[in-house]
Design an enzyme around this catalytic site. Sequence first.
Site, PDB file in Angstrom:
ATOM      1  N   TYR A  20       0.859  -1.157  -0.201  1.00 23.14           N
ATOM      2  CA  TYR A  20       0.114  -0.104  -0.218  1.00 23.14           C
ATOM      3  C   TYR A  20       1.147   1.291  -0.325  1.00 23.14           C
ATOM      4  CZ  TYR A  20      -3.187   3.944   1.494  1.00 23.14           C
ATOM      5  OH  TYR A  20      -4.302   4.816   1.786  1.00 23.14           O
ATOM      6  N   GLU A  42     -11.033   4.480   4.756  1.00 26.31           N
ATOM      7  CA  GLU A  42     -10.916   5.201   6.281  1.00 26.31           C
ATOM      8  C   GLU A  42     -11.918   5.713   7.178  1.00 26.31           C
ATOM      9  OE1 GLU A  42      -7.839   6.216   6.398  1.00 26.31           O
ATOM     10  OE2 GLU A  42      -6.691   6.234   4.639  1.00 26.31           O
ATOM     11  N   TRP A  50      -4.943   1.078  10.917  1.00 27.21           N
ATOM     12  CA  TRP A  50      -5.417   0.883   9.007  1.00 27.21           C
ATOM     13  C   TRP A  50      -5.250  -0.639   8.969  1.00 27.21           C
ATOM     14  CZ3 TRP A  50      -8.003   2.715   5.664  1.00 27.21           C
ATOM     15  CH2 TRP A  50      -7.943   3.145   4.543  1.00 27.21           C
TER      16      TRP A  50
END
Length: 190
Positions: A20, A42, A50
């Site tokens: 990512y 998000e 995360w």
Amino acid sequence: MLKTNSCRAWTQGDPILEAYHDYEWCRINHDDRFQFEMLCLEGASVGLSWKTIMHKRENYRKAFFNFDIKKCAVLTDEYLASQMENPGLIRNRGKIYSVRKNAQAVMRIQKEFGSFDKYLWSFTSGEQITGAWANLAEVPAVTELSRTISADMKKRGIVFAGPVITYSFLQSIGIVNDHLISCEFKRECE
């Protein structure tokens, strides 16, 4: 162990987070579907790491039709309720139902602006905001830009989009490039 002045320090040696960081984070992306996906992910991350969300990303894609905005906008209460039993998702009612609510808001934005992308980039006149950070401690969690966009998105019906989450969202779609100045991926994101 990565040093805290390493741009990849937050990836904690995790291959999913490393990919990512290297190939998505802070890269300019003008695709409404991708932007909607990142908005939803998000939002799902509120109060969580995360890493947790990224490890559930494929489950989210399956559950929400690869974040097809039109399909998500018409999800039924029954379908959304069934996802509360899906162990591959964060089983929080508000977060699951937010996918439909946000899809509907994004569709209204698309109708008004022509695309979600045009709306989002209008806040920076189409220019990427590039940080000049030497270490991760300098990277802000919130800015005046994220406060402004958060307030406007909320006014338009988008939920789970406070100023901190909005700042992360802006990084995720490349409006903000916060790779450290020493990071080999910084220039690739400009």
